[in-house]
Design a protein around this motif. Structure first.
Motif, short mmCIF file in Angstrom:
data_model
loop_
_atom_site.label_atom_id
_atom_site.label_comp_id
_atom_site.label_asym_id
_atom_site.label_seq_id
_atom_site.Cartn_x
_atom_site.Cartn_y
_atom_site.Cartn_z
N ARG A 59 -15.88 16.12 5.41
CA ARG A 59 -14.44 16.31 5.53
C ARG A 59 -13.71 15.48 4.48
O ARG A 59 -14.20 14.46 4.05
N GLU A 60 -12.53 15.96 4.12
CA GLU A 60 -11.69 15.28 3.13
C GLU A 60 -10.48 14.70 3.84
O GLU A 60 -9.94 15.31 4.76
N HIS A 61 -10.07 13.49 3.44
CA HIS A 61 -8.88 12.85 3.99
C HIS A 61 -8.30 11.94 2.91
O HIS A 61 -9.00 11.05 2.42
N ALA A 62 -7.08 12.19 2.52
CA ALA A 62 -6.35 11.33 1.57
C ALA A 62 -7.11 11.17 0.24
O ALA A 62 -7.21 10.07 -0.30
N ASP A 63 -7.64 12.27 -0.28
CA ASP A 63 -8.36 12.29 -1.56
C ASP A 63 -9.70 11.54 -1.54
O ASP A 63 -10.19 11.12 -2.58
N TRP A 64 -10.26 11.37 -0.35
CA TRP A 64 -11.60 10.81 -0.17
C TRP A 64 -12.40 11.79 0.67
O TRP A 64 -11.85 12.51 1.49
N TRP A 65 -13.72 11.80 0.47
CA TRP A 65 -14.62 12.67 1.24
C TRP A 65 -15.57 11.81 2.07
O TRP A 65 -16.11 10.81 1.58
N ASP A 92 -1.45 7.98 7.63
CA ASP A 92 -1.22 9.01 8.63
C ASP A 92 -2.12 8.88 9.87
O ASP A 92 -2.01 9.64 10.81
N VAL A 93 -3.00 7.88 9.87
CA VAL A 93 -3.82 7.59 11.04
C VAL A 93 -2.98 6.87 12.11
O VAL A 93 -3.34 6.86 13.28
N PHE A 94 -1.83 6.31 11.71
CA PHE A 94 -1.04 5.45 12.60
C PHE A 94 0.32 6.06 12.95
O PHE A 94 0.83 6.93 12.26
N ASP A 95 0.92 5.50 14.00
CA ASP A 95 2.22 5.97 14.48
C ASP A 95 3.39 5.24 13.82
O ASP A 95 4.54 5.47 14.18
N ALA A 96 3.12 4.34 12.87
CA ALA A 96 4.17 3.58 12.19
C ALA A 96 3.75 3.37 10.74
O ALA A 96 2.58 3.56 10.39
N GLU A 97 4.68 2.97 9.90
CA GLU A 97 4.40 2.73 8.48
C GLU A 97 4.10 1.26 8.18
O GLU A 97 3.47 0.94 7.19
N ARG A 98 4.61 0.34 9.00
CA ARG A 98 4.48 -1.09 8.75
C ARG A 98 4.57 -1.84 10.07
O ARG A 98 5.11 -1.35 11.04
N ASP A 158 -1.48 0.50 -0.72
CA ASP A 158 -2.31 0.26 -1.91
C ASP A 158 -1.61 0.82 -3.14
O ASP A 158 -1.02 1.89 -3.09
N CYS A 159 -1.70 0.11 -4.26
CA CYS A 159 -1.06 0.57 -5.50
C CYS A 159 -1.78 1.78 -6.10
O CYS A 159 -1.14 2.70 -6.59
N ASP A 160 -3.13 1.77 -6.07
CA ASP A 160 -3.90 2.89 -6.63
C ASP A 160 -3.97 4.09 -5.70
O ASP A 160 -4.10 5.21 -6.15
N TRP A 161 -3.94 3.85 -4.41
CA TRP A 161 -4.04 4.90 -3.39
C TRP A 161 -2.86 4.72 -2.44
O TRP A 161 -3.02 4.20 -1.33
N PRO A 162 -1.65 5.14 -2.82
CA PRO A 162 -0.45 4.87 -2.01
C PRO A 162 -0.46 5.47 -0.62
O PRO A 162 0.31 5.05 0.24
N GLN A 163 -1.34 6.42 -0.36
CA GLN A 163 -1.42 6.99 0.98
C GLN A 163 -2.21 6.08 1.94
O GLN A 163 -2.30 6.36 3.13
N PHE A 164 -2.76 4.96 1.42
CA PHE A 164 -3.50 4.00 2.23
C PHE A 164 -2.67 2.75 2.47
O PHE A 164 -1.93 2.30 1.61
#
Length: 117
Positions: free
Chosen positions: A86-92, A54-60, A32-38
């Motif tokens: 809980r917080e994860h990737a700047d979301w709660w 980071d939920v996955f074992d690969a990037e693509r 995602d452009c706005d949330w690059p960690q997604f």
């Protein structure tokens, strides 16, 4: 448990949320452009959603979920107080006063402590 006050409205997207469980195979697309960690993840049923990479074992491409994740988002209006889990990737992950639960971005929240009016 932490609490927060919503300072800007948040609305969940119109698409259906998806859930992945540890061990599920998905196909990963672009970040995602706005949330690059997604990353856009498409489940075997064809539904897709934004999930932290980071939920996955690969990037693509083909990937396996390392843990459970639910993309459900929480609708909230300014002034609403939420219980935060809980917080994860700047979301709660949050719970609204009516019991509804889902993710909400940290940037629309003011974290509260005992001294906050």
């Amino acid at each position: 448990m932490r609490c927060a006050r919503v300072i800007a409205a948040h609305r969940a997207p119109a698409r259906s949320p998806i859930r992945v469980a540890a061990g599920d195979r998905v196909t990963l697309g672009a970040h995602d452009c706005d949330w690059p960690q997604f990353v856009w993840a498409t489940a075997k049923n064809g539904l897709g959603g934004w999930i932290p990479a980071d939920v996955f074992d690969a990037e693509r491409g083909s990937a396996i979920a390392l843990k459970d994740y639910d993309t459900r988002e929480l609708d909230a209006d300014p002034g609403t107080e939420l219980a935060l889990d809980r917080e994860h990737a700047d979301w709660w992950w949050a719970t609204a006063p009516d019991g509804a639960q889902g993710w909400i971005p940290a940037r629309v929240l003011q974290l509260l402590d005992e001294d906050t009016p």
